[in-house]
Design an enzyme around this catalytic site. Structure first.
Site, mmCIF file in Angstrom:
data_model
loop_
_atom_site.group_PDB
_atom_site.id
_atom_site.type_symbol
_atom_site.label_atom_id
_atom_site.label_comp_id
_atom_site.label_asym_id
_atom_site.label_seq_id
_atom_site.Cartn_x
_atom_site.Cartn_y
_atom_site.Cartn_z
ATOM 1 N N SER A 13 78.291 -33.864 -25.677
ATOM 2 C CA SER A 13 77.035 -34.597 -25.594
ATOM 3 C C SER A 13 75.993 -34.035 -26.562
ATOM 4 C CB SER A 13 76.485 -34.529 -24.165
ATOM 5 O OG SER A 13 75.191 -35.094 -24.102
ATOM 6 N N LYS A 56 77.117 -44.478 -13.714
ATOM 7 C CA LYS A 56 75.959 -45.354 -13.866
ATOM 8 C C LYS A 56 75.868 -46.410 -12.769
ATOM 9 C CE LYS A 56 75.507 -44.839 -18.877
ATOM 10 N NZ LYS A 56 75.384 -45.542 -20.178
ATOM 11 N N GLY A 118 82.740 -52.251 -18.976
ATOM 12 C CA GLY A 118 82.150 -51.160 -18.198
ATOM 13 C C GLY A 118 80.647 -51.300 -18.054
ATOM 14 N N GLY A 119 80.019 -50.202 -17.611
ATOM 15 C CA GLY A 119 78.578 -50.225 -17.370
ATOM 16 C C GLY A 119 77.763 -50.563 -18.602
ATOM 17 N N TYR A 196 78.555 -42.781 -30.932
ATOM 18 C CA TYR A 196 77.736 -42.003 -31.866
ATOM 19 C C TYR A 196 78.494 -40.825 -32.471
ATOM 20 C CZ TYR A 196 77.079 -39.141 -27.654
ATOM 21 O OH TYR A 196 77.289 -38.398 -26.521
ATOM 22 N N GLY A 217 75.738 -45.826 -32.606
ATOM 23 C CA GLY A 217 75.137 -45.478 -31.329
ATOM 24 C C GLY A 217 74.115 -44.363 -31.361
#
Length: 411
Positions: A13, A56, A118-119, A196, A217
């Site tokens: 991340s 999420k 997905g979310g 990203y 992203g």
């Protein structure tokens, strides 16, 4: 934990780096197994958190209040603890809108395909509708959950104008893959990929080669983080800060790949760039020699040029998965398109072009051991370097001048 990000797997991340650029507050990563999510939320020992895959949607029933937009999307990525009550929001929605605007991609009146169910695909659907898309169709491998299959997308929706990828296909460490062949959509006029890492996925590279407006992203990530931070601290979002954070992070994560003829000064200029910027310099030829345990001239003599090129491609592929490097490549590295695409995933390609009569040559350069051979190669490769490069730097004065020109060009 005061502020941070929760999810199941967070090893790669960028969120702590982004929030460090936004403000002076602690921001941590906390991996939570599925069976511990409810207990963590019940404890409420945080002030504000972001939520990522796969929670999420799972966090929604654990909150006291959820914003109307997050409820309509069916996903929460930001939670604020206000006096012991948990409020859920979706800043991915605003982040995606900001990224599309930054990429110059308009959805108004357009036919949109959303890859994935997905979310994040829920967010993409909400964004597309809010921006006035003429149609929004989800695509998945199975065609379940109201989606169509990729096969049906190709056969029945060739007139698609915008593609939004919300799948993980092409994401590190499985870079080099694309969820769809965009050549099947001749009217395509915009592509967004929420991935990203790498900075440029295969999907985005395909769009770039066709001069189709596109955006990755990283901008969305920076934007949603600023919108989340504003919610954490009860302030208005700073739109200018989003761009500053994005370009700052891009500069740190993006590699600078030096391409050009052997003898053009790539190693020397690379060392100077490394000295000025603090970036790590990696020389692909030196890495090949290290792995092979023999000089490049011996590899050519004993195993042939193809064996050398295969080793070169392997090294470039591995280096392209890293970030913040200066990559000094061999003179023939761009002869294989796979190498150029691998470099483009995370690098700006700077062509260090030295006037032919100033090129140096030596016995350890198998294809340029004489001035005549070097001049012939220069003529053969000129258009290849030109096509591969993001910009050109003529190295005809000093190493420092060339280094600063490349640093400026890369930014």
């Amino acid at each position: 934990m005061e502020y941070g990000l929760i999810g199941e797997h967070l090893g790669h991340s960028y969120s702590p780096e982004i929030h460090a650029r936004i403000g002076d507050y602690p921001y941590e990563l906390k991996e939570i197994p599925r069976n511990e999510l409810a207990a963590f939320m019940k404890e409420r020992s945080f002030k504000g958190i972001n939520v990522t895959i796969p929670y999420k949607q799972d966090v929604i029933p654990l909150l006291d209040e959820v914003s109307e937009s997050a409820l309509s999307i069916g996903a929460v990525n930001t939670i604020v603890n206000k006096d012991g009550r948990l409020y859920g929001y979706n800043t991915d929605f605003l982040g995606m809108k900001a990224a599309l605007n930054f990429g110059g991609i308009s959805l108004e009146g357009r036919r949109v395909l959303i890859l994935g169910t997905g979310g994040t695909s829920r967010t993409a659907m909400a964004v597309a509708k809010s921006l006035g898309a003429a149609s929004c169709i989800k695509v998945s491998r199975t065609g379940n959950d109201g989606a169509i299959t990729y096969e049906k997308a190709v056969t029945e929706h060739r007139n698609t104008e915008i593609i939004l990828n919300t799948t993980p296909v092409g994401m590190y460490p499985n870079a080099g893959k694309s969820p769809v062949d965009i050549s099947n959509f001749p009217e395509l006029d915009g592509v967004m990929d929420v991935i990203y890492n790498p900075l440029y996925t295969e999907l985005l590279l395909d769009a770039r080669e066709r001069d189709i407006p596109h955006v990755g992203g990283l901008y969305m990530l920076a934007a949603q983080a600023e919108y989340a931070s504003a919610l954490f601290f009860g302030r208005e979002p700073d739109e200018e800060l989003i761009e500053a954070v994005y370009f700052s992070l891009l500069s740190k994560k993006r590699n600078i790949a030096l391409i050009g003829m052997s003898g053009s000064g790539k190693s020397a200029v690379g060392r100077e760039i490394a000295r000025v910027t603090g970036m790590e310099l990696v020389d692909t030829d030196a890495e090949i020699v290290k792995r092979a345990g023999k000089p490049i001239s011996d590899i050519f003599a004993c195993e042939g040029e193809k064996a050398f090129r295969d080793m070169e491609s392997e090294v470039i592929k591995e280096l392209s998965d890293r970030t913040g490097l200066i990559i000094s490549t061999g003179g023939g590295s761009v002869l294989r398109n796979e190498n150029v695409r691998a470099l483009r995933r995370g690098s700006v390609l700077a062509w260090l072009d030295r006037p032919p009569m100033k090129l140096t040559f030596s016995d350890d350069r198998p294809l340029a051991q004489s001035r005549e051979a070097a001049l012939r190669l220069y003529d053969e490769r000129y258009e290849i370097y030109k096509a591969a490069a993001d910009f050109r730097c003529i190295n005809d004065t000093t190493i420092k001048n060339a280094a600063f020109a490349i640093i400026e060009g890369a930014n």
